[in-house]
Write an enzyme that holds these catalytic residues in place. Sequence first.
Site, PDB file in Angstrom:
ATOM      1  N   ASP A   1       0.831  -1.207   0.000  1.00 54.61           N
ATOM      2  CA  ASP A   1       0.000   0.000   0.000  1.00 54.61           C
ATOM      3  C   ASP A   1       0.870   1.264   0.000  1.00 54.61           C
ATOM      4  O   ASP A   1       2.011   1.247   0.445  1.00 54.61           O
ATOM      5  CB  ASP A   1      -0.903  -0.023   1.247  1.00 54.61           C
ATOM      6  CG  ASP A   1      -2.090   0.904   1.100  1.00 54.61           C
ATOM      7  OD1 ASP A   1      -2.330   1.412  -0.018  1.00 54.61           O
ATOM      8  OD2 ASP A   1      -2.776   1.139   2.102  1.00 54.61           O
TER       9      ASP A   1
ATOM     10  N   ASN B   1     -10.398  -2.797  -6.592  1.00 57.58           N
ATOM     11  CA  ASN B   1      -9.608  -1.788  -7.313  1.00 57.58           C
ATOM     12  C   ASN B   1     -10.240  -1.347  -8.644  1.00 57.58           C
ATOM     13  O   ASN B   1      -9.850  -0.331  -9.215  1.00 57.58           O
ATOM     14  CB  ASN B   1      -8.179  -2.288  -7.582  1.00 57.58           C
ATOM     15  CG  ASN B   1      -7.299  -2.266  -6.343  1.00 57.58           C
ATOM     16  OD1 ASN B   1      -6.347  -3.035  -6.234  1.00 57.58           O
ATOM     17  ND2 ASN B   1      -7.602  -1.383  -5.390  1.00 57.58           N
TER      18      ASN B   1
HETATM   19  C1  FPP Z   1      -1.589   0.307  -3.519  1.00 62.40           C
HETATM   20  O1  FPP Z   1      -1.205   1.626  -3.533  1.00 62.40           O
HETATM   21  C2  FPP Z   1      -0.985  -0.401  -4.631  1.00 62.40           C
HETATM   22  C3  FPP Z   1      -1.664  -0.951  -5.672  1.00 62.40           C
HETATM   23  C4  FPP Z   1      -3.115  -0.898  -5.820  1.00 62.40           C
HETATM   24  C5  FPP Z   1      -0.953  -1.625  -6.762  1.00 62.40           C
HETATM   25  C6  FPP Z   1       0.250  -2.309  -6.347  1.00 62.40           C
HETATM   26  C7  FPP Z   1       0.899  -3.034  -7.426  1.00 62.40           C
HETATM   27  C8  FPP Z   1       2.226  -3.043  -7.608  1.00 62.40           C
HETATM   28  C9  FPP Z   1       3.136  -2.263  -6.757  1.00 62.40           C
HETATM   29  C10 FPP Z   1       2.907  -3.819  -8.662  1.00 62.40           C
HETATM   30  C11 FPP Z   1       2.235  -5.038  -9.156  1.00 62.40           C
HETATM   31  C12 FPP Z   1       3.144  -5.773  -9.984  1.00 62.40           C
HETATM   32  C13 FPP Z   1       2.818  -6.771 -10.826  1.00 62.40           C
HETATM   33  C14 FPP Z   1       3.883  -7.433 -11.556  1.00 62.40           C
HETATM   34  C15 FPP Z   1       1.440  -7.209 -11.062  1.00 62.40           C
HETATM   35  P1  FPP Z   1      -2.325   2.736  -3.578  1.00 62.40           P
HETATM   36  O2  FPP Z   1      -2.482   3.193  -4.990  1.00 62.40           O
HETATM   37  O3  FPP Z   1      -3.565   2.204  -2.946  1.00 62.40           O
HETATM   38  O4  FPP Z   1      -1.682   3.850  -2.723  1.00 62.40           O
HETATM   39  P2  FPP Z   1      -2.471   4.897  -1.826  1.00 62.40           P
HETATM   40  O5  FPP Z   1      -3.071   4.114  -0.690  1.00 62.40           O
HETATM   41  O6  FPP Z   1      -1.400   5.812  -1.396  1.00 62.40           O
HETATM   42  O7  FPP Z   1      -3.500   5.526  -2.701  1.00 62.40           O
END
Ligand code: FPP
Length: 236
Positions: A15, A63
Amino acid sequence: MEKNQSCRHVAIIMDGNGRWAKKQNRERTFGHTIGVENVRNIAIRANDLGIEVLTLYAFSTENWKRPLEEVNFLMKLPEIFFKKFMKELMEKNIRIRMIGEWEHVPQDTRDILERAIRETSVNTGMILNFAFNYGGKREIVLAAQKYAQDVRDNGRALELTEDEFTTYLMSGEYPPVDLMIRTSGEQRISNFLLWEMAYAEMMFLDVAWPEFTTDEFEACIRDFMQRDRRYGGVKA
Ligand code: FPP
């Protein structure tokens, strides 16, 4: 590190990509791009530490509610990741797997994930398991449906143990989660591996995923090794 038999399966909620990027006046997608680099770093360290399964929450069933532009970008992450790191994953003998559903996942993203799973299936090292279009409640419902079908079509007995039910889950072949880590301050499990985390140790860290270092990860594993897991019993 000396191999600890009890830390077999680590699960991570990665996260904080968006907030981390915003803090630096960058687009949220920049956070995901750096987040992908960190998937590589943490996976390599987990493999070096002898972890058997590392499950990463890459895209949840919730998501899809994000703006279309961001969803489209998240669907591109597997391509970015495998283009850059496939060679290294092969060298490190890492196997790619996925839990989740293909439904609604764009065909090109699906092709890339399926290819990575196929190509790394010859490997025998750590399983790097992406939870992609994954939801924990959904996983349990699908397992219940599969079981019901087995009763109806194959005359499977109605008695069912917890271990037997586990085999119907998408993650049924993996050991239960020993340690769950969530970065970026939130203290919830967000529909991740609900059945598998029944006795998992939890660690909630303030650091955002893009800046979570391999040494901090290793410190979590060491901390886990010190914890006293009683599974509802009392200390001997
Ligand atoms: C959460 O941060 C992260 C995600 C929803 C995506 C995470 C995915 C990756 C880091 C890479 C995946 C890799 C592969 C190869 C499939 P957020 O956007 O919720 O952050 P925030 O809480 O600050 O908004």
